[in-house]
Design a protein around this motif. Structure first.
Motif, PDB file in Angstrom:
ATOM      1  N   HIS A  72       0.839  -1.195   0.000  1.00  0.00           N
ATOM      2  CA  HIS A  72       0.000   0.000   0.000  1.00  0.00           C
ATOM      3  C   HIS A  72       0.877   1.249   0.000  1.00  0.00           C
ATOM      4  O   HIS A  72       1.442   1.622   1.012  1.00  0.00           O
ATOM      5  CB  HIS A  72      -0.903  -0.019   1.236  1.00  0.00           C
ATOM      6  CG  HIS A  72      -1.654   1.256   1.457  1.00  0.00           C
ATOM      7  ND1 HIS A  72      -2.681   1.649   0.639  1.00  0.00           N
ATOM      8  CD2 HIS A  72      -1.526   2.223   2.395  1.00  0.00           C
ATOM      9  CE1 HIS A  72      -3.166   2.805   1.079  1.00  0.00           C
ATOM     10  NE2 HIS A  72      -2.476   3.182   2.134  1.00  0.00           N
ATOM     11  N   GLN A  74       0.671   5.239  -1.210  1.00  0.00           N
ATOM     12  CA  GLN A  74      -0.134   6.329  -1.756  1.00  0.00           C
ATOM     13  C   GLN A  74       0.718   7.581  -1.744  1.00  0.00           C
ATOM     14  O   GLN A  74       1.124   8.032  -0.692  1.00  0.00           O
ATOM     15  CB  GLN A  74      -1.399   6.544  -0.933  1.00  0.00           C
ATOM     16  CG  GLN A  74      -2.336   5.340  -1.007  1.00  0.00           C
ATOM     17  CD  GLN A  74      -3.604   5.562  -0.213  1.00  0.00           C
ATOM     18  OE1 GLN A  74      -3.660   6.437   0.625  1.00  0.00           O
ATOM     19  NE2 GLN A  74      -4.618   4.775  -0.492  1.00  0.00           N
ATOM     20  N   ASN A  79       1.898   4.001   4.285  1.00  0.00           N
ATOM     21  CA  ASN A  79       1.426   3.709   5.636  1.00  0.00           C
ATOM     22  C   ASN A  79       0.583   2.438   5.715  1.00  0.00           C
ATOM     23  O   ASN A  79      -0.305   2.324   6.557  1.00  0.00           O
ATOM     24  CB  ASN A  79       0.665   4.906   6.216  1.00  0.00           C
ATOM     25  CG  ASN A  79      -0.549   5.284   5.385  1.00  0.00           C
ATOM     26  OD1 ASN A  79      -0.797   4.687   4.336  1.00  0.00           O
ATOM     27  ND2 ASN A  79      -1.305   6.248   5.855  1.00  0.00           N
ATOM     28  N   HIS A  83      -2.181   1.011   8.640  1.00  0.00           N
ATOM     29  CA  HIS A  83      -3.549   0.557   8.382  1.00  0.00           C
ATOM     30  C   HIS A  83      -3.775  -0.848   8.935  1.00  0.00           C
ATOM     31  O   HIS A  83      -4.832  -1.149   9.499  1.00  0.00           O
ATOM     32  CB  HIS A  83      -3.842   0.543   6.884  1.00  0.00           C
ATOM     33  CG  HIS A  83      -3.843   1.899   6.250  1.00  0.00           C
ATOM     34  ND1 HIS A  83      -4.405   3.008   6.825  1.00  0.00           N
ATOM     35  CD2 HIS A  83      -3.348   2.312   5.052  1.00  0.00           C
ATOM     36  CE1 HIS A  83      -4.257   4.048   6.019  1.00  0.00           C
ATOM     37  NE2 HIS A  83      -3.621   3.653   4.937  1.00  0.00           N
TER      38      HIS A  83
HETATM   39 ZN    ZN Z   1      -2.785   4.825   3.347  1.00  0.00          ZN
END
Ligand code: ZN
Length: 129
Positions: A72, A74, A79, A83
């Motif tokens: 992940h 972005q 992060n 999550h």
């Molecule tokens: Zn994120």
């Protein structure tokens, strides 16, 4: 009931929010829902001494070590680990209210666990029943 705001100051941090939540509990209701509407933080109950807060930080820092790196990504904010920690540990707790105040056990404190700070975190408090 209502909403409180907490500023965190580190990437991973444990913050005792008990007094803030207790002050936000109004008379009425038999159960309080304490919920954090974020995907990279958690709410837990535990002892609130300085050593325990450090232990929570150490746990969060190492718990998912073997799964790195995460997919992940972005923009520049990778992060995914935050999550996953949030999803695993949980974003809300329910506690009984007795005579208008939280019925916490002797060593129970409400702790905000930050996994992607520093950040401004909102905590929602609702009475049920
Ligand atoms: Zn994120």
């Amino acid at each position: 009931m209502g909403t409180i705001t907490v500023e965190t100051h580190a990437g991973i941090e444990a913050v005792d929010i008990t007094d803030l939540v207790v002050d936000a509990i109004a008379a009425g209701g038999s159960v309080a829902l304490i919920s954090i509407p974020h995907t990279s933080a958690a709410i837990v109950i535990g002892p609130g001494d300085k050593g325990m807060l450090a232990d929570f930080v150490a746990m969060a820092s190492g718990l998912l070590r073997d799964l790195r790196p995460f997919q992940h990504l972005q923009e520049n904010n990778a992060n995914g680990e935050a999550h996953l920690l949030s999803a695993m540990i949980g974003s809300s707790v329910l506690l009984p209210i007795d005579d208008g105040s939280l019925a916490l056990g002797r060593w129970q404190r409400l702790l905000l666990l930050e996994f992607d700070g520093p950040a401004t975190r909102t905590i929602q408090i609702r009475a049920i029943g």
